[in-house]
Write a protein that holds these residues in place. Sequence first.
Motif, mmCIF file in Angstrom:
data_model
loop_
_atom_site.group_PDB
_atom_site.id
_atom_site.type_symbol
_atom_site.label_atom_id
_atom_site.label_comp_id
_atom_site.label_asym_id
_atom_site.label_seq_id
_atom_site.Cartn_x
_atom_site.Cartn_y
_atom_site.Cartn_z
ATOM 1 N N MET A 157 25.919 54.758 92.491
ATOM 2 C CA MET A 157 25.410 56.118 92.364
ATOM 3 C C MET A 157 23.964 56.081 91.894
ATOM 4 O O MET A 157 23.502 55.090 91.360
ATOM 5 N N GLU A 158 23.268 57.175 92.145
ATOM 6 C CA GLU A 158 21.900 57.255 91.670
ATOM 7 C C GLU A 158 21.817 58.228 90.507
ATOM 8 O O GLU A 158 22.284 59.355 90.597
ATOM 9 N N TRP A 159 21.227 57.771 89.417
ATOM 10 C CA TRP A 159 21.031 58.639 88.265
ATOM 11 C C TRP A 159 19.746 59.431 88.486
ATOM 12 O O TRP A 159 18.694 58.836 88.723
ATOM 13 N N THR A 160 19.841 60.764 88.444
ATOM 14 C CA THR A 160 18.630 61.571 88.576
ATOM 15 C C THR A 160 18.589 62.603 87.466
ATOM 16 O O THR A 160 19.633 63.128 87.045
ATOM 17 N N ASP A 161 17.397 62.893 87.005
ATOM 18 C CA ASP A 161 17.234 63.869 85.944
ATOM 19 C C ASP A 161 17.653 65.253 86.428
ATOM 20 O O ASP A 161 18.277 66.019 85.700
ATOM 21 N N SER A 162 17.333 65.574 87.697
ATOM 22 C CA SER A 162 17.687 66.901 88.208
ATOM 23 C C SER A 162 19.202 67.053 88.306
ATOM 24 O O SER A 162 19.735 68.143 88.094
ATOM 25 N N GLY A 163 19.881 65.951 88.586
ATOM 26 C CA GLY A 163 21.334 65.993 88.637
ATOM 27 C C GLY A 163 21.918 66.286 87.267
ATOM 28 O O GLY A 163 22.878 67.051 87.125
ATOM 29 N N VAL A 164 21.333 65.690 86.238
ATOM 30 C CA VAL A 164 21.792 65.929 84.874
ATOM 31 C C VAL A 164 21.570 67.395 84.510
ATOM 32 O O VAL A 164 22.441 68.053 83.932
ATOM 33 N N GLN A 165 20.423 67.912 84.886
ATOM 34 C CA GLN A 165 20.142 69.313 84.577
ATOM 35 C C GLN A 165 21.093 70.246 85.311
ATOM 36 O O GLN A 165 21.500 71.278 84.771
ATOM 37 N N GLY A 166 21.454 69.874 86.537
ATOM 38 C CA GLY A 166 22.430 70.660 87.287
ATOM 39 C C GLY A 166 23.767 70.687 86.564
ATOM 40 O O GLY A 166 24.410 71.737 86.451
ATOM 41 N N ALA A 167 24.177 69.535 86.045
ATOM 42 C CA ALA A 167 25.434 69.439 85.305
ATOM 43 C C ALA A 167 25.355 70.299 84.044
ATOM 44 O O ALA A 167 26.307 71.004 83.686
ATOM 45 N N PHE A 168 24.217 70.235 83.392
ATOM 46 C CA PHE A 168 24.008 71.011 82.155
ATOM 47 C C PHE A 168 24.101 72.510 82.434
ATOM 48 O O PHE A 168 24.722 73.265 81.680
ATOM 49 N N ARG A 169 23.482 72.934 83.546
ATOM 50 C CA ARG A 169 23.548 74.350 83.917
ATOM 51 C C ARG A 169 24.995 74.787 84.139
ATOM 52 O O ARG A 169 25.401 75.859 83.729
ATOM 53 N N PHE A 170 25.757 73.896 84.795
ATOM 54 C CA PHE A 170 27.147 74.244 85.089
ATOM 55 C C PHE A 170 27.958 74.422 83.798
ATOM 56 O O PHE A 170 28.722 75.374 83.648
ATOM 57 N N LEU A 171 27.746 73.507 82.865
ATOM 58 C CA LEU A 171 28.453 73.569 81.590
ATOM 59 C C LEU A 171 28.215 74.907 80.901
ATOM 60 O O LEU A 171 29.137 75.566 80.427
#
Length: 855
Positions: free
Chosen positions: A653-667
């Motif tokens: 998998m690729e770790w991306t900062d935007s992906g983390v932010q997307g997860a954070f938004r969902f939470l």
Amino acid sequence: MAQRYNFRETELKWQSVWDDDGTFTAEADPAKPKYYVLEMFPYPSGRIHMGHLRCYTLGDVVARYKRSQGFNVMHPMGWDAFGLPAENAAMEKNVHPAEWTYQNIATMRDQLRAMGLSIDWSRELATCDPDYYRHEQAIFIDFLEKDLVYRQDGWVNWDPVDHTVLANEQVIDGKGWRSGAPIERRRLAQWFCRITAYSDELLEALGELDRWPQKVRAMQENWIGRSEGAYINFAFTGSRPDSLRVYTTRPDTIFGASFCAIAADHPLAEEIATGNDAAADFIEECRQLGTSEEAIQTADKRGFDTGLRVKHPFIAGRELPVYIANFVLMGYGTGAIFGCPAHDQRDLDFARAYDLPVLPVVVPQDADPASFEVGAEAFTGDGALANSEFLDGLDVEAAKREIISRLEDMDQGEGALNYRLRDWLVSRQRYWGCPIPVIHCETCGAVPVRKDDLPVVLPDDIDFESPGSPLDRHPTWKHVPCPSCGADATRDTDTFDTFMDSSWYFARFCSPDAEVPVARKDVDYWLPVDQYIGGIEHAILHLLYSRFFMRAMRDTGHLDLAEPFAGLFTQGMVNHATYRDEGGEWLEPQSVMQDENGAVVRIDNKAPVTVGRIEKMSKSKKNTIDPTDVIRDYGADTARWFILSDSPPDRDMEWTDSGVQGAFRFLNRVARLVTKNLDGLVPAGHEGFEDDTASSDLRRDVHKAIADVTADLERFQYNRAVARLYEMTNAVATALKSDACGPASRREALETLVRLLSPMMPHLAEEMWQSLGHTSHLCDVSWPVADQALLVDESVTYAIQVNGKLRGTVDLPAGTGKDETEAAARQVPNVADSIGDQEIRKVIVVPDKLVNFVV
RNA sequence: GCGGGCGUGGUGAAAUUGGUAAACACAAGGGACUUAAAAUCCCUCGGCUUCGGCCUUGCCGGUUCAAGUCCGGCCGCCCGCACCA
């Protein structure tokens, strides 16, 4: 305005609640079905990395999910704490290996705790603890008594950088697995585990490991490398009384033999080399030849004629020359072969180089035996035997059987199974490992330490200043009386390969405080591990050694089990883009940014940055992200959710900062969704639901989500489960926006969402569960079950095809009859156009799915 | 050479195992709210199009009413093992 969800406070709160309540402390209970979840325990290198985050998140989802399904779950954690990095740290930073190790453990334990893992910390162990390794020493002594370990003098792999010997499995492309240094051959007396005693069993049992990845099973199968063939003894000509014993998988080609060849390390070669400088030079040359892939592939087939001749066992008067050859390996078979150039490529290359006869003895089905010739390529396929007297006309398999039976009758050889697998060399000339509990006495030989005298503890006062084995250099430690005769004797100053430590820790977890290595009733209950999770890099080493260890422990009466891991899951790597500045220096992800034009530049001086390949996170390329930073900035739930969300767990998998932010938004969206809709629900625990259309539609969505997410979790498809939960959240949010749904259905929707999220984001789920008015803890609540009646739709969308191509859709009530469905399908405007005035030859109606008109 | 796997939008991917290809998310673009920003919400987002539709899963062929999925042959990539007799 609603407050943002406070993840810091909430995560700490629930972690201490679980801790204080001992929620995840497991106890053996024969009345309950058990489930043992284990991730490969970490080496305490200093800090956890993304690979750990991924692995332990995967394991925790399994553990929490199985727990909610009513299993008695054991999910322990420990430390693979012996190993060379601690000694290197000792040399570089002047800190004792034990101190360095225990400090790292303390740091990493805190980091793991911050992830909110459902771990039973009461079972924690470290392999460098004498309370752990004393049992390993006892097991070794038991193995010794059963002849499952032995000491042997022989050629071993020596790593000149790490100053220790290595097992065959630890030599990769001729280099040390840790140091990368080219391996040297040395002659030493060392301890071996007799893993080859189980070659066949280890191979056969692979077939039953149906919850292991096919790939790992294939790799172990190759590594064990079973082959069927024969030993043949070639008598020497002249007065030499002994014979040359060779191994072959093609005894059927014996009539095509034109030479024999032995390895440079073969005892006969060494014998010849004494007093023969040319032979000695050639042997030296062979040893110098690199073992790298490239060297092997480009190396010419070369040989040295020893002058010795052997007799062909079936052709009277035929003599074969014996060569020392650079392509024959001492480590396989007998280190000697007979060469049949027509049917083996290497033998053919050799024969062409030394002008030896090439006589075909197997001819392809469609070829003429009289004229068939071998050119540049050996013929290795099946066919009919020729030029082989009594074998002529037989196929290869029949010829093998016949020749083996004749060899056995003549007492000149026998059929045999051969394995590539070698015994496991476990001695290491290092300090930071488990001391080998043996004392060497001049009169009694190698004597095991008495069990009452265990553990043999590592001395603390150690010096790393000079090279070589620190234990051997210690002034007093090794001097002890012989346990057998009492005379002055010395301890074995080697320590065990650290793979010994990890070959049974999963069994020790079952009874971490027992006075024996494993308490029978506990291992009988908990083992095997139901789900084991870790990296593919251990496909052979750790996993094969552990399978051996269980069998050896079984045969020494410690337990009754062969296979330690019923299910195995190998997770993919965590990758990240790489960055370099204009000078080609690697840059950390934190030091680059996108400028207003979208170009990637350095944050400090805005100089342009080259974005490189997406690669495995590594310190040397500086493309690492520290999980602890992510947990600090976004929380453990966000980190867990993201690492599960994008790629299938077994893929990179690729770790991306935007992906983390997307997860954070969902939470935060979930938190908002629940909090904003708390008013106007029925009280917690209410039974019964509204049956109006809007409520029923919502309930149908909710129960389909239960069914889908459950199926995804069962099959390790966590990325799908995540996608399905996004979908469910969207559906619930839309439904709750209007007032059409009743208060009971609304509660059910919110509660179900939270319950389905709980294995992946446990803290938020607990918090929301509490907000919804529950006093129970969500981790004690059982998994939701989908109501089958709600999984069936009232209406279905049919796909309408013409000649298999989609031409329209039509909605019909579920269970509509075939004729009615076909009639409705004909009415779809685009369908009628596509058919035009062509004749409909056939109509396929798949109920509740599609209609296909064939014209 | 042997063994295992993979090839689908700008990206990560999904497709109930033969039945509506691209769900879900990321990125991008547009809009609303705001003095502004953040946050949030809404819309567009494979290609072509005469706006009716038509085409599209590495390439070629086959089986089938129907193929991303099954079969055969290529091409490319990744992983493991390897002068293993």
